[in-house]
Design a protein around this motif. Structure first.
Motif, short mmCIF file in Angstrom:
data_model
loop_
_atom_site.label_atom_id
_atom_site.label_comp_id
_atom_site.label_asym_id
_atom_site.label_seq_id
_atom_site.Cartn_x
_atom_site.Cartn_y
_atom_site.Cartn_z
N LEU A 100 -123.75 58.02 39.12
CA LEU A 100 -122.82 57.43 40.08
C LEU A 100 -121.42 57.30 39.48
N GLY A 101 -121.36 57.00 38.19
CA GLY A 101 -120.06 56.91 37.54
C GLY A 101 -119.33 58.24 37.55
N THR A 102 -120.07 59.32 37.30
CA THR A 102 -119.47 60.64 37.32
C THR A 102 -119.01 61.02 38.73
N ILE A 103 -119.85 60.73 39.73
CA ILE A 103 -119.47 61.03 41.12
C ILE A 103 -118.24 60.22 41.52
N GLY A 104 -118.22 58.95 41.12
CA GLY A 104 -117.07 58.11 41.42
C GLY A 104 -115.80 58.63 40.78
N ALA A 105 -115.91 59.09 39.53
CA ALA A 105 -114.74 59.63 38.84
C ALA A 105 -114.22 60.89 39.53
N LEU A 106 -115.13 61.74 39.99
CA LEU A 106 -114.71 62.95 40.73
C LEU A 106 -114.03 62.58 42.04
N SER A 107 -114.52 61.54 42.70
CA SER A 107 -113.88 61.09 43.94
C SER A 107 -112.46 60.62 43.68
N VAL A 108 -112.28 59.92 42.56
CA VAL A 108 -110.94 59.47 42.18
C VAL A 108 -110.02 60.67 41.96
N LEU A 109 -110.55 61.70 41.28
CA LEU A 109 -109.76 62.90 41.00
C LEU A 109 -109.32 63.59 42.29
#
Length: 314
Positions: free
Chosen positions: A136-145
């Motif tokens: 979820l942290g990785t998915i969240g970071a991609l959403s931020v990008l």
């Protein structure tokens, strides 16, 4: 509260390193920057170590002998420092063909890489809940990008591939410190890493570092390299060692998921794109990152264990 502040300070400093490292490409090659950064950090940490020994009235010759008495320790720290050097060189090289925001997001893959390396090498098991937190942290970071770059799809740059390899090296560095770094205190361990890191970098920098192209006379070079040395090398390393002891490695890895948020905020402010911070994708990414922090937090397991014991007692 103090631990939370220290965690956030560490994450903010790490985020600033991506931005400042991107600025350094205008003044020096990646190898020259990394070599000078390690040598300067080595000088500072050597002075600090000698000062500590002097205050403790320890025999300096004997302390040096104890540090290097084992060839096994020397080989271990050669690997530890070599992996760290590879990460920094890869970061500077990647920033020549990608953006600080991209690298900060790819950085969030390091916890997952660390889990995989620890599972294969150290035979460590990680709970499904915590792995879900990492994902979820990785998915969240991609959403931020995606929200901050105002694009519908992720544009993969050549520098991203370089930095992906660099991230694997940093994950290897973290796991190797966990395995071998407990035999020395934080300051002595930092000295060994900086020493062998400088040994790794010196010949490579002299041969391929393009030292003639370094803009020594520019104030921008000194401002950036001094910041990288004192704040994003020495200070972050000291904070990292303290946090691992105080709050555990999992919480430290969890807070690293906030790094792309800080970089995204800086990017939006510097480019006057404040509206991107109110984008639905950005806000969703932040919420996923917060959820990831909760799932990875070691205290959940402790609370569940205590709850189970209380239920059994009843």
């Amino acid at each position: 509260m103090s631990s939370l502040f220290t965690l956030l300070l560490w994450a903010w400093l790490m985020a600033s390193s991506f931005v400042v490292s991107g600025n350094m490409s205008a003044y020096a090659s990646p190898l020259a920057t990394s070599g000078f950064r390690f040598l300067l950090a080595l000088v500072v940490i050597t002075i600090a170590l000698l000062f500590r020994w002097h205050n403790a009235k320890l025999n300096m010759a004997e302390q040096c002998r104890q540090l290097f008495q084992s060839w096994r320790r020397v080989c271990q720290y050669l690997l530890i420092s070599g992996a760290l050097v590879g990460f920094f060189v890869g970061l500077f090289r990647a920033l020549q063909s990608t953006t600080p925001l991209h690298t900060s997001v790819l950085y969030t893959l390091i916890p997952l890489m660390g889990v995989l390396i620890a599972r294969v090498w150290l035979k460590e098991r990680t709970s499904g809940v915590r792995i879900l937190g990492f994902l979820l942290g990785t998915i969240g970071a991609l959403s931020v990008l995606l929200a901050t770059q105002q694009a519908l799809s992720f544009q993969w740059n050549s520098g991203d591939s370089i930095f992906l390899g660099a991230c694997f090296l940093l994950a290897l560095h973290v796991v190797s410190v966990q395995k071998w770094g407990r035999s020395l205190n934080a300051l002595s361990g930092a000295f060994m890493i900086m020493l062998f890191g400088s040994i790794w970098l010196l010949p490579v920098t002299l041969i391929w570092g393009d030292l003639a192209g370094v803009k020594w006379s520019h104030s921008g070079f000194w401002v950036n390299v001094l910041y990288l040395t004192f704040f994003t090398t020495l200070l972050t390393f000291i904070l990292q060692q303290r946090l691992v002891v105080q709050v555990g490695a999992s919480r430290l890895l969890a807070i690293s998921y906030t790094i792309p948020v800080w970089v995204a905020c800086y990017t939006a402010l510097s480019q006057s794109h404040l509206g991107s911070l109110l984008d639905a994708g950005f806000l969703m990414g932040v919420l996923l990152l917060l959820l990831a922090l909760v799932l990875i937090d070691e205290r959940i397991k402790q609370r569940s264990s205590l709850h189970g014991q209380g239920t059994s007692a009843k």
